[in-house]
Design a protein around this motif. Structure first.
Motif, PDB file in Angstrom:
ATOM      1  N   GLU A  59       0.843  -1.205   0.000  1.00  0.00           N
ATOM      2  CA  GLU A  59       0.000   0.000   0.000  1.00  0.00           C
ATOM      3  C   GLU A  59       0.873   1.248   0.000  1.00  0.00           C
ATOM      4  O   GLU A  59       1.898   1.278   0.691  1.00  0.00           O
ATOM      5  CB  GLU A  59      -0.855   0.035   1.271  1.00  0.00           C
ATOM      6  N   PRO A  60       0.450   2.282  -0.742  1.00  0.00           N
ATOM      7  CA  PRO A  60       1.194   3.548  -0.633  1.00  0.00           C
ATOM      8  C   PRO A  60       1.017   4.149   0.770  1.00  0.00           C
ATOM      9  O   PRO A  60       0.015   3.885   1.427  1.00  0.00           O
ATOM     10  CB  PRO A  60       0.541   4.459  -1.674  1.00  0.00           C
ATOM     11  N   PHE A  61       1.989   4.946   1.200  1.00  0.00           N
ATOM     12  CA  PHE A  61       1.873   5.632   2.494  1.00  0.00           C
ATOM     13  C   PHE A  61       0.837   6.745   2.383  1.00  0.00           C
ATOM     14  O   PHE A  61       0.852   7.523   1.419  1.00  0.00           O
ATOM     15  CB  PHE A  61       3.214   6.235   2.916  1.00  0.00           C
ATOM     16  N   GLU A  62      -0.012   6.835   3.358  1.00  0.00           N
ATOM     17  CA  GLU A  62      -1.051   7.851   3.361  1.00  0.00           C
ATOM     18  C   GLU A  62      -0.433   9.233   3.575  1.00  0.00           C
ATOM     19  O   GLU A  62      -0.786  10.200   2.916  1.00  0.00           O
ATOM     20  CB  GLU A  62      -2.050   7.523   4.462  1.00  0.00           C
TER      21      GLU A  62
ATOM     22  N   ALA B 151      10.761   3.759  -6.915  1.00  0.00           N
ATOM     23  CA  ALA B 151       9.806   2.884  -6.221  1.00  0.00           C
ATOM     24  C   ALA B 151       9.366   3.542  -4.913  1.00  0.00           C
ATOM     25  O   ALA B 151       8.177   3.584  -4.594  1.00  0.00           O
ATOM     26  CB  ALA B 151      10.440   1.516  -5.962  1.00  0.00           C
ATOM     27  N   LEU B 152      10.313   4.078  -4.165  1.00  0.00           N
ATOM     28  CA  LEU B 152       9.971   4.748  -2.902  1.00  0.00           C
ATOM     29  C   LEU B 152       9.025   5.916  -3.165  1.00  0.00           C
ATOM     30  O   LEU B 152       8.017   6.090  -2.470  1.00  0.00           O
ATOM     31  CB  LEU B 152      11.240   5.241  -2.192  1.00  0.00           C
ATOM     32  N   ALA B 153       9.343   6.719  -4.179  1.00  0.00           N
ATOM     33  CA  ALA B 153       8.507   7.885  -4.494  1.00  0.00           C
ATOM     34  C   ALA B 153       7.097   7.440  -4.891  1.00  0.00           C
ATOM     35  O   ALA B 153       6.108   8.068  -4.507  1.00  0.00           O
ATOM     36  CB  ALA B 153       9.145   8.705  -5.609  1.00  0.00           C
TER      37      ALA B 153
ATOM     38  N   ASN C 183       5.089   7.037  -2.005  1.00  0.00           N
ATOM     39  CA  ASN C 183       4.998   8.245  -1.192  1.00  0.00           C
ATOM     40  C   ASN C 183       6.046   8.314  -0.078  1.00  0.00           C
ATOM     41  O   ASN C 183       5.766   8.769   1.030  1.00  0.00           O
ATOM     42  CB  ASN C 183       3.578   8.384  -0.603  1.00  0.00           C
ATOM     43  N   ALA C 184       7.251   7.857  -0.396  1.00  0.00           N
ATOM     44  CA  ALA C 184       8.369   7.972   0.551  1.00  0.00           C
ATOM     45  C   ALA C 184       9.526   8.676  -0.154  1.00  0.00           C
ATOM     46  O   ALA C 184       9.754   8.465  -1.347  1.00  0.00           O
ATOM     47  CB  ALA C 184       8.808   6.601   1.045  1.00  0.00           C
ATOM     48  N   GLU C 185      10.224   9.518   0.594  1.00  0.00           N
ATOM     49  CA  GLU C 185      11.280  10.337   0.012  1.00  0.00           C
ATOM     50  C   GLU C 185      12.670   9.791   0.340  1.00  0.00           C
ATOM     51  O   GLU C 185      13.094   9.799   1.484  1.00  0.00           O
ATOM     52  CB  GLU C 185      11.172  11.776   0.553  1.00  0.00           C
ATOM     53  N   GLY C 186      13.350   9.316  -0.681  1.00  0.00           N
ATOM     54  CA  GLY C 186      14.773   9.022  -0.559  1.00  0.00           C
ATOM     55  C   GLY C 186      15.506  10.094  -1.345  1.00  0.00           C
ATOM     56  O   GLY C 186      14.891  11.047  -1.827  1.00  0.00           O
ATOM     57  N   ARG C 187      16.815   9.964  -1.475  1.00  0.00           N
ATOM     58  CA  ARG C 187      17.559  10.951  -2.278  1.00  0.00           C
ATOM     59  C   ARG C 187      18.854  10.317  -2.768  1.00  0.00           C
ATOM     60  O   ARG C 187      19.418   9.480  -2.055  1.00  0.00           O
ATOM     61  CB  ARG C 187      17.865  12.177  -1.412  1.00  0.00           C
ATOM     62  N   PRO C 188      19.323  10.725  -3.929  1.00  0.00           N
ATOM     63  CA  PRO C 188      20.648  10.237  -4.331  1.00  0.00           C
ATOM     64  C   PRO C 188      21.705  10.708  -3.338  1.00  0.00           C
ATOM     65  O   PRO C 188      21.492  11.678  -2.608  1.00  0.00           O
ATOM     66  CB  PRO C 188      20.880  10.894  -5.697  1.00  0.00           C
TER      67      PRO C 188
ATOM     68  N   ARG D 135       7.788  -1.420   5.777  1.00  0.00           N
ATOM     69  CA  ARG D 135       7.211  -1.349   4.432  1.00  0.00           C
ATOM     70  C   ARG D 135       8.263  -0.845   3.437  1.00  0.00           C
ATOM     71  O   ARG D 135       8.360  -1.332   2.312  1.00  0.00           O
ATOM     72  CB  ARG D 135       5.982  -0.429   4.436  1.00  0.00           C
ATOM     73  N   ILE D 136       9.053   0.118   3.870  1.00  0.00           N
ATOM     74  CA  ILE D 136      10.132   0.618   3.006  1.00  0.00           C
ATOM     75  C   ILE D 136      11.146  -0.494   2.734  1.00  0.00           C
ATOM     76  O   ILE D 136      11.596  -0.688   1.595  1.00  0.00           O
ATOM     77  CB  ILE D 136      10.803   1.847   3.660  1.00  0.00           C
TER      78      ILE D 136
END
Ligand SMILES: *Cc1c(COP(=O)(O)O)cnc(C)c1O
Length: 430
Positions: free
Chosen positions: A11-14, A347-349, A352-357, A420-421
């Motif tokens: 499920e996507p993060f709310e 995939a994270l985005a 609805n989750a924020e990672g970064r290079p 979940r991540i």
């Protein structure tokens, strides 16, 4: 999403899971309110005095000067170092004009831009693999190439202390000053001493994404009263002690506001709690990803205690799918059993989750394209201008950039959300 991996059942993060966002506790509002109620709404007041005291006490330095940003602290540190090394510059010239500065390469650009503000020429020093910070062997090489250099700007990336003893001993041998960028590492220690005490001048930041925040703000740290006084004066437009606005030097509007200081003051009691949360996040990732062909951002467990500001991972070479990166875009080829940073970040985005290079190394930034770059082998420039593709690992920094990424590291993320991540990352490697 470009990836063809199977994410069924996730499920996507709310609510968005952030890389690292401000975490407020209530005390901040009380101190801001107090500033408002007493009308100390400018750059003087009790909050400022208190946060300077708290920072000096926590870090273990004599003087802390509260400023509008960590970048401002680094700028004035560079200016002071330039004056001390080369004397007072002509009024409208940078103090480093005509001089080189050895700088961390894999860092945020605010570490190195202040050298340019003072007309210095940054020479970028490659990264080592043990802590992802300035490589002492490359620094030694740089002194062989440019022996007259007298200033080093070194950062502790992602809250992990670098090889401080080695760098200090090389600096000492070459009579060079050190500016320590501890913007990301407040609360981290090396051999029992806090980062922020290892430079001739040091800087910390209270930017919104840092381990504690004022929404903005930073501090200049030193043991020299004279230097602290000078920075305070420069930061308030270099006003002389006179009945009217009297100026003998160029000034800056860099002082921290008493309202911002109220936020910082409310955050300080929670620093250790934030570090504990970040450490738990790091360890949960480390354990949850241990069956994948990845490693976490490394640190020297013997000698240092990071603040674990950001958790990062590095994909094993053999487990990388094909990926190419241009200046502003990327392309990868999804492949069973393998992945790459941009597949995972996409995939994270998507959920609805924020990672970064990983912070892209400075020697690969177009703005610094003509600056020298030194690896432990010597001049690294010739090879590292190459287009970045999966076959080239021109230097350590670029290799980490190519195979690494920053994971969502927000201290409000719950263990279930983090699981979940971890599951999403597993699917990327399926
Ligand atoms: C955030 C940061 C800075 C700048 O701090 P600001 O308060 O945003 O000006 C400098 N160096 C590094 C490594 C940083 O991460």
């Amino acid at each position: 999403m470009l990836s063809t991996k199977n994410f069924d059942g996730i499920e996507p993060f709310e609510h968005k899971i952030w890389l690292s966002s401000p975490t407020m506790h209530g005390g901040e509002l009380q101190y801001m309110e107090e500033a408002y109620r007493t009308n100390w709404m400018s750059t003087v007041g009790k909050n400022i005095n208190e946060v300077e005291r708290l920072a000096a006490e926590k870090v273990g330095c004599r003087y802390a000067v509260a400023l509008s940003a960590g970048t401002a602290a680094l700028h004035l540190a560079v200016k002071l170092a330039g004056e001390r090394l080369y004397g007072m510059a002509r009024p409208f010239e940078g103090t480093l004009k005509g001089h080189r500065v050895f700088c961390s390469d894999m860092t945020f650009d605010a570490t190195v831009n202040p050298a340019a503000y003072e007309d210095g020429e940054a020479v970028f020093i490659d990264t080592e693999r043990d802590t992802w910070n300035m490589d002492p062997a490359a620094l030694e090489k740089a002194f062989a190439l440019y022996p007259d250099t007298r200033l080093i700007i070194v950062a502790h990336l992602y809250g992990t202390p670098g090889k401080i003893d080695e760098i200090r001993s090389i600096a000492g041998a070459h009579r060079a000053l050190i500016i320590e960028d501890a913007a990301e590492s407040l609360g981290a220690s090396y051999k029992g001493r806090q980062t922020g005490t290892f430079g001739d001048y040091s800087a910390i930041s209270f930017n919104g994404n840092k381990i504690i925040t004022g929404s903005a703000g930073g501090m200049f740290l030193t043991d020299s009263r004279e230097d602290a006084d000078k920075v305070r004066k420069w930061s308030t437009q270099s006003r002389e002690d006179a009945p009217w606005y009297q100026h003998e030097e160029i000034g800056y509007n860099y002082r921290m506001s008493n309202v911002i200081a109220g936020v910082v003051r409310g955050q300080f009691p929670h620093l250790e709690e934030h570090i504990a949360q970040k450490k738990a996040i790091y360890e949960r990732y480390r354990d949850g990803l241990s069956d994948l062909p990845v490693t976490m951002n490394p640190y020297d467990a013997q000698n240092s205690e990071p603040n674990f500001w950001l958790s990062c991972l590095l994909i094993d070479r053999e487990a990388m799918c094909r990926e190419v990166r241009g200046e502003k875009e990327f392309l990868y080829q999804p492949e069973a059993g393998r992945s790459c940073p941009d597949e995972i970040l996409e995939a994270l985005a998507h959920f609805n989750a924020e990672g970064r290079p990983i912070w892209k190394p400075m020697h690969c930034q177009p703005v610094y394209r003509s600056n020298a770059f030194v690896t432990r082998q010597g001049n690294g420039r010739a090879r590292s201008n190459a287009y970045i593709d999966e076959g080239t690992t021109p230097d350590v920094g670029m290799d980490i950039f190519r195979r690494g990424l920053c994971l969502p590291s927000d201290n409000k993320m719950t263990p279930a959300e983090q699981d979940r991540i971890i599951e999403i990352i597993h699917r990327c490697f399926a």
